[in-house]
Design a protein around this motif. Structure first.
Motif, PDB file in Angstrom:
ATOM      1  N   ARG A  10      -3.749   6.714 -11.440  1.00  0.00           N
ATOM      2  CA  ARG A  10      -3.010   6.169 -10.288  1.00  0.00           C
ATOM      3  C   ARG A  10      -2.618   7.279  -9.319  1.00  0.00           C
ATOM      4  NH1 ARG A  10      -0.184   3.189 -14.289  1.00  0.00           N
ATOM      5  NH2 ARG A  10       1.650   4.531 -14.038  1.00  0.00           N
TER       6      ARG A  10
ATOM      7  N   GLU B  47      -7.805  -3.212   0.573  1.00  0.00           N
ATOM      8  CA  GLU B  47      -8.487  -1.974   0.927  1.00  0.00           C
ATOM      9  C   GLU B  47      -9.668  -2.233   1.852  1.00  0.00           C
ATOM     10  OE1 GLU B  47      -7.380   1.010   0.239  1.00  0.00           O
ATOM     11  OE2 GLU B  47      -5.707   0.152  -0.876  1.00  0.00           O
TER      12      GLU B  47
ATOM     13  N   LEU C 127      -8.849   0.235  -6.076  1.00  0.00           N
ATOM     14  CA  LEU C 127      -9.236   1.423  -5.320  1.00  0.00           C
ATOM     15  C   LEU C 127     -10.443   2.114  -5.955  1.00  0.00           C
ATOM     16  CD1 LEU C 127      -5.896   3.161  -4.284  1.00  0.00           C
ATOM     17  CD2 LEU C 127      -7.795   2.596  -2.766  1.00  0.00           C
TER      18      LEU C 127
ATOM     19  N   ALA D  41      -2.462   5.289  -5.872  1.00  0.00           N
ATOM     20  CA  ALA D  41      -2.182   3.865  -6.100  1.00  0.00           C
ATOM     21  C   ALA D  41      -0.751   3.677  -6.597  1.00  0.00           C
ATOM     22  CB  ALA D  41      -3.160   3.290  -7.119  1.00  0.00           C
TER      23      ALA D  41
ATOM     24  N   HIS E 144      -3.721  -1.872  -8.518  1.00  0.00           N
ATOM     25  CA  HIS E 144      -4.112  -1.212  -7.276  1.00  0.00           C
ATOM     26  C   HIS E 144      -5.106  -0.092  -7.571  1.00  0.00           C
ATOM     27  CE1 HIS E 144      -2.690   1.015  -3.375  1.00  0.00           C
ATOM     28  NE2 HIS E 144      -3.887   0.479  -3.238  1.00  0.00           N
ATOM     29  N   ALA E 145      -4.869   0.657  -8.647  1.00  0.00           N
ATOM     30  CA  ALA E 145      -5.764   1.748  -9.017  1.00  0.00           C
ATOM     31  C   ALA E 145      -7.161   1.229  -9.358  1.00  0.00           C
ATOM     32  CB  ALA E 145      -5.181   2.517 -10.209  1.00  0.00           C
TER      33      ALA E 145
ATOM     34  N   GLY F 152       0.808  -1.211   0.000  1.00  0.00           N
ATOM     35  CA  GLY F 152       0.000   0.000   0.000  1.00  0.00           C
ATOM     36  C   GLY F 152       0.841   1.259   0.000  1.00  0.00           C
TER      37      GLY F 152
ATOM     38  N   HIS G  45      -5.946  -6.613  -4.237  1.00  0.00           N
ATOM     39  CA  HIS G  45      -5.885  -5.213  -3.812  1.00  0.00           C
ATOM     40  C   HIS G  45      -7.228  -4.761  -3.227  1.00  0.00           C
ATOM     41  CE1 HIS G  45      -1.892  -3.940  -5.042  1.00  0.00           C
ATOM     42  NE2 HIS G  45      -2.029  -4.652  -6.143  1.00  0.00           N
TER      43      HIS G  45
END
Length: 227
Positions: free
Chosen positions: A204, A148, A218, A209, A214-215, A109, A144
Motif C-alpha cells: 500500500r 483510477e 492500483l 494506496a 485500493h492497492a 484517493g 477503485h
C-alpha cells in the motif's frame, strides 16, 4: 477507457456479470479545479438522469451524502430516506426502474479525490442480501479501478514514480484480489499472518494506496498484478 461512452459500456457489462439492474460512477471531487462537473457514467435511463439533474437532486440525495461520512460500502437500507425530498426522489427513481435495493461504495484517493460507485437491484430483500454479500469484495476493487481509470482519462493523474513491488507483495495482493483473507493468504504462501499484513502494508505504501482494496486496484491498473 478515456471516454464516457467506454465507461458506460463497461458498466453495462458489469451489470450483466453481477446481475445488477444498474450501476453508476460519480466523481465528486478530483482534488483539483475542474470544469467537467458533474462527471458521471451511469446505466440509468436517460430520462431519469435528465430528471435528476433538472430537479437538482444532488442536494437531497442520501446516496450522495455517503461521501461526507462513509468509508465502507453502504447498503441503501441504512440511509435516511425520511425527509420529504428524499422520499420523493426514491419514489420517482422507482418509477424509472432504478431499483428498490442499492449499494454505494465511497472512494477516497490519496490526493483528495472523492468518488462514488453505486449498484442497484430490484430483487426482494433476502435475494438482494445474498447477491450483495457475494459480490461486495470484487465491487470494492472494481470501484477503485474505475476511480483510477476515470481520473487518468480526465488528465487528473500526475505522473508519479511507483516503487517496484516485491514478489511477496505482489503475491499477497494477487491473493487478496481473489477474495482470500490474511489468514488464508498466510496458509497459501507458507508464511505467518503478521508477515502477510506487513507485505500488504508495504505494498500500500509503495503504491500510495489508502486501503488494501485500493492497492489491488492500483496494482491492476498499473499492470503489476492481474485481477
Amino acid at each position: 477507457m478515456e471516454h464516457r461512452e467506454d465507461i458506460c459500456r463497461a458498466l453495462d457489462e458489469l451489470c450483466a456479470r453481477y446481475e445488477m439492474a444498474h450501476m453508476t460512477f460519480l466523481v465528486v471531487s478530483a482534488g483539483a479545479a475542474s470544469n467537467t462537473y458533474p462527471y458521471f457514467c451511469t446505466t440509468y435511463p436517460d430520462a431519469w438522469t435528465a430528471e435528476y439533474l433538472e430537479r437538482g437532486y444532488f442536494g437531497s440525495d442520501p446516496v450522495i451524502d455517503v461521501m461526507r461520512w462513509g468509508l465502507l460500502p453502504v447498503d441503501w437500507s441504512a440511509l435516511d430516506w425520511r425527509s420529504k425530498p428524499a422520499r420523493r426522489l426514491f419514489k420517482e427513481a422507482l418509477l424509472y426502474g432504478v431499483g428498490s435495493q442499492g449499494l454505494t461504495i465511497p472512494i477516497r484517493g490519496a490526493n483528495g479525490e472523492r468518488s462514488l460507485f453505486s449498484a442497484t437491484s430490484s430483487l426482494p430483500r433476502r435475494e438482494w442480501t445474498r447477491l450483495r454479500d457475494s459480490s461486495v469484495h470484487e465491487m470494492q476493487i472494481l470501484s477503485h479501478y474505475l476511480h483510477e481509470t476515470v481520473l487518468d482519462g480526465l488528465g487528473f493523474r500526475k505522473a508519479e514514480r511507483i516503487r517496484k513491488l516485491s514478489g511477496r507483495e505482489s503475491q499477497c495482493l494477487q491473493l487478496l484480489a481473489r477474495g482470500r483473507i490474511s489468514k488464508q493468504i498466510a496458509a497459501d504462501l507458507g508464511i505467518s499472518e503478521s508477515a502477510v499484513k506487513l507485505y500488504l502494508r508495504s505494498g500500500r505504501l509503495k503504491l500510495g494506496a489508502l486501503t488494501s482494496h485500493h492497492a489491488v486496484a492500483l496494482a491492476s491498473f498499473l499492470e503489476l498484478v492481474k485481477l
